[in-house]
Design a protein around this motif. Sequence first.
Motif, short mmCIF file in Angstrom:
data_model
loop_
_atom_site.label_atom_id
_atom_site.label_comp_id
_atom_site.label_asym_id
_atom_site.label_seq_id
_atom_site.Cartn_x
_atom_site.Cartn_y
_atom_site.Cartn_z
N SER A 134 4.86 -13.21 -4.37
CA SER A 134 6.05 -12.51 -3.86
C SER A 134 7.02 -12.10 -4.96
O SER A 134 8.16 -11.72 -4.67
CB SER A 134 6.78 -13.41 -2.86
N VAL A 135 6.60 -12.15 -6.22
CA VAL A 135 7.52 -11.88 -7.32
C VAL A 135 8.13 -10.48 -7.21
O VAL A 135 9.34 -10.30 -7.43
CB VAL A 135 6.81 -12.07 -8.68
N GLU A 136 7.32 -9.49 -6.89
CA GLU A 136 7.85 -8.12 -6.79
C GLU A 136 8.89 -8.01 -5.68
O GLU A 136 9.88 -7.27 -5.80
CB GLU A 136 6.72 -7.13 -6.55
N GLU A 137 8.69 -8.74 -4.59
CA GLU A 137 9.67 -8.75 -3.49
C GLU A 137 10.98 -9.39 -3.96
O GLU A 137 12.07 -8.92 -3.61
CB GLU A 137 9.10 -9.51 -2.29
N VAL A 138 10.87 -10.46 -4.74
CA VAL A 138 12.07 -11.11 -5.27
C VAL A 138 12.80 -10.17 -6.23
O VAL A 138 14.03 -10.03 -6.17
CB VAL A 138 11.70 -12.43 -5.97
N ILE A 139 12.06 -9.53 -7.11
CA ILE A 139 12.67 -8.60 -8.06
C ILE A 139 13.43 -7.51 -7.32
O ILE A 139 14.55 -7.13 -7.70
CB ILE A 139 11.59 -7.99 -8.98
N SER A 234 14.32 -16.07 0.81
CA SER A 234 15.00 -14.88 1.33
C SER A 234 14.07 -13.68 1.31
O SER A 234 13.94 -12.94 2.30
CB SER A 234 16.24 -14.56 0.50
N ALA A 235 13.42 -13.48 0.18
CA ALA A 235 12.57 -12.29 0.01
C ALA A 235 11.33 -12.36 0.88
O ALA A 235 10.96 -11.38 1.53
CB ALA A 235 12.19 -12.15 -1.47
N ALA A 264 22.52 -16.38 2.56
CA ALA A 264 23.53 -15.59 1.85
C ALA A 264 22.90 -14.50 1.00
O ALA A 264 23.39 -13.36 0.95
CB ALA A 264 24.40 -16.50 0.99
N HIS A 265 21.80 -14.82 0.31
CA HIS A 265 21.13 -13.81 -0.53
C HIS A 265 20.63 -12.65 0.33
O HIS A 265 20.78 -11.48 -0.05
CB HIS A 265 19.96 -14.44 -1.28
N ALA A 266 20.01 -12.97 1.46
CA ALA A 266 19.49 -11.92 2.33
C ALA A 266 20.63 -11.08 2.91
O ALA A 266 20.54 -9.85 2.96
CB ALA A 266 18.66 -12.54 3.46
N GLU A 267 21.68 -11.75 3.33
CA GLU A 267 22.79 -11.04 3.97
C GLU A 267 23.53 -10.14 2.99
O GLU A 267 23.89 -9.00 3.31
CB GLU A 267 23.73 -12.06 4.61
#
Length: 410
Positions: A134-139, A234-235, A264-267
């Motif tokens: 999921s690294v690309e999603e996190v980036i 979150s990602a 919080a990160h997602a929001e």
Amino acid sequence: MRSWPSPQIPTAPGQPVPLRLYDTADQEVREVAIPDDGPVGMYVCGITPYDSTHLGHAATYLAFDLAHRVLLDNGHKVHYVQNITDVDDPLFERAERDGVDWRELGTSQIDKFRGDMEALEVIPPRDYVGAMESVEEVIDLVSKLLDSGAAYTVDDAEYPDVYASVDATEQFGYESGYSWAQMEKFFAERGGDPERPGKVHSLDALIWRAQRPGEPAWDSPFGPGRPGWHIECSAIATHRLGPRFAIQGGGSDLIFPHHEFSAAHAEAGLGCERMAGHYVHAGMVALDGVKMSKSLGNLVFVSDLMRAGHEPAAIRLGVFSGHYRSDRDWSQEVLVEAEQRLAYWRAAARRGGGIDHAEEVVAQVRERLADDLDTPGALAALDHWAQTCSEEGQGSAVAVAVESLLGVRL
């Protein structure tokens, strides 16, 4: 990442009851909101694979397995997502201690976890996602946070880590309901870095860790590194379930900082008001009155119990003897009682009981499980059935319901 095979789940007779769960954020039991145009989204935080599945893990995943089963019983489709943190400091530390490659250690423990979950008849997630996948999603999410001003890079030429600001959302703190003093205490105790030079606020959370010597890293617009722990979830969750979904779950030790920051990160990054409709948390499990922990060396592993000849169905019943939200004890007595209960129920199922009685019992079990997964109440109803069922009739209706709703075969 592949999941594990799904158990066969029979259809229980009778009328289902809508699921009500305790929401940590609102501190109330209320009905799970069902979307009009899609499956019920459920995200449960997975393991960091540096050790086998212990009873604390099992209790958490069995609780959400019950929620999954009740939702299916109501005819809902469920999109269940679970991560696995297959790149993180505890994994590196254990691998170094044992003199093995961290990837090999992770793979071996993931395989054991799959085997334990399959043996316990836990319904697998549709998406079982490793952090490295999921690294690309996190980036992408880190980039959104940086672009919106919700995150910043510390002024450190050697290790330019990226942090998310606690001020990025007005409602920060709503999920846990903790005071700032409580947050600061738990942040320091549970993987936070309040003393990191260059941070704006001591509670700001790491979302991208710049590469250190000997650590794996991925290229990104903010330099080589790897995901922070909270933003990983979150990602993974929002990429598959959307910016808002029904249930985020895990153990009560994840209420803060992990679930608070994941939300919080997602929001902040996606502009949603609230990530999950319900934040649901399972209590901790102790051994003979002492909290299970790696440091004390008193973890009870599911695989060890099964190797000793204890049936997975009995382990399920032992866990279900306490309410999922309560901190509770595991002991040899709990296991013995569960095995005796299982044998008693099986004998009752062979004896049978009138069909009217069976319908009443199944309705009671449904009502108890739908009421915030009240397993002690469900077990009490089945104990009463086992005591009172007659020598005539058949017990198949109850047996089917027990397998469908509790995941226990009679």
